[in-house]
Design an enzyme around this catalytic site. Sequence first.
Site, PDB file in Angstrom:
ATOM      1  N   SER A  97     -78.172  53.073 -12.310  1.00 12.64           N
ATOM      2  CA  SER A  97     -77.415  54.252 -12.357  1.00 12.64           C
ATOM      3  C   SER A  97     -75.889  54.464 -12.484  1.00 12.64           C
ATOM      4  O   SER A  97     -75.286  54.010 -11.605  1.00 12.64           O
ATOM      5  CB  SER A  97     -77.883  54.938 -10.940  1.00 12.64           C
ATOM      6  OG  SER A  97     -79.426  55.195 -10.920  1.00 12.64           O
ATOM      7  N   LYS A 173     -80.256  61.645 -14.055  1.00 17.93           N
ATOM      8  CA  LYS A 173     -80.104  61.008 -12.928  1.00 17.93           C
ATOM      9  C   LYS A 173     -78.922  61.650 -11.999  1.00 17.93           C
ATOM     10  O   LYS A 173     -79.250  61.701 -10.814  1.00 17.93           O
ATOM     11  CB  LYS A 173     -79.841  59.283 -12.969  1.00 17.93           C
ATOM     12  CG  LYS A 173     -79.773  58.539 -11.746  1.00 17.93           C
ATOM     13  CD  LYS A 173     -80.950  58.800 -10.827  1.00 17.93           C
ATOM     14  CE  LYS A 173     -80.610  58.078  -9.522  1.00 17.93           C
ATOM     15  NZ  LYS A 173     -80.624  56.701  -9.323  1.00 17.93           N
ATOM     16  N   LYS A 241     -71.599  56.344  -4.569  1.00 22.49           N
ATOM     17  CA  LYS A 241     -71.175  56.011  -5.882  1.00 22.49           C
ATOM     18  C   LYS A 241     -71.864  56.795  -6.986  1.00 22.49           C
ATOM     19  O   LYS A 241     -71.035  57.373  -7.594  1.00 22.49           O
ATOM     20  CB  LYS A 241     -71.453  54.501  -6.344  1.00 22.49           C
ATOM     21  CG  LYS A 241     -71.399  54.014  -7.781  1.00 22.49           C
ATOM     22  CD  LYS A 241     -72.866  54.224  -8.503  1.00 22.49           C
ATOM     23  CE  LYS A 241     -73.988  53.431  -8.068  1.00 22.49           C
ATOM     24  NZ  LYS A 241     -75.033  53.609  -8.852  1.00 22.49           N
TER      25      LYS A 241
END
Length: 299
Positions: A97, A173, A241
């Site tokens: 990701s 995502k 993150k």
Amino acid sequence: MYKVGFIGLGIMGRPMCKNLLKAGYAVTAFDPFAKEALDDVVSCGAARGESNADVASKSDVVITMVPNSPHVRAAVLGKGGVAEGAHEGLDVIDMSSIAPLESKAIAAECEKAGIHMMDAPVSGGEPKAIDGTLSIMCGGPKALFDKYFDLLKVMGASVVHCGDVNGAGNTVKLANQIIVNLGIAAVSEAFVLAAKAGADPEKVYQAIRGGLAGSAVLDAKAPMMYSRNFTPGGKISINHKDIKNVMNAAHTMNVPLPLTAQLYEIMQSLMLHGLADNDHSAIVRYFEELAMVKVEKQS
């Protein structure tokens, strides 16, 4: 069956690799930072790669599953990387990701080297990685998606082509991560309120899960909260993150995300309090500290 290279054997990558082995794929695996995990998948039938380049030289397709954009760039394009070991016809599926623009940039550099790349980030955490029911969001050429659909279905219950442009999967995502992590924050606030009022969080969960408030987030994370089980399926650090990537993308496109911005600061606080390696259900601990109460089952 394709010969598969697998780079990155962390919480998610390790069970994903093992599912490919169970399905009969020949896998060459490598992770310089996870010797125990590499030994584990080798014991399950994987060949041991010596480097990212070595993995590429022995594979038809290389899957990367590493923490963030710089790690993908290093694994694919860096010294000893996939590009160094590439042969004609090699494909790369990046299941990490990462930032959508960086995914697009890495794919463009791969194309110059004759490597076709698709981004295919996942959602579902460690439990769904283990049982092969992840949601997989793919971006890149439809022909590449069609070529590897059956392989991806070994690891995911849902495999969706999100767009022909590289980075499309990572864009989806990011949207997923907004919903998941704000959902956890909402569950946290609700259960802190209930706990402060003296209600048993386990009974609160049983009472509301069948109504409109019921969700996969509630089912996955509420029991972890009131059982005080913060063993990571998805670490605070990894989701921090992801939310940082969300905010960077939003700023680039001039999209205000006030709720997500607040969530980012909550995660920043949790990181500073030493909870980086906790599951992201530990978002509840931020709200517990504010209310001076603990969400914990009473029996």
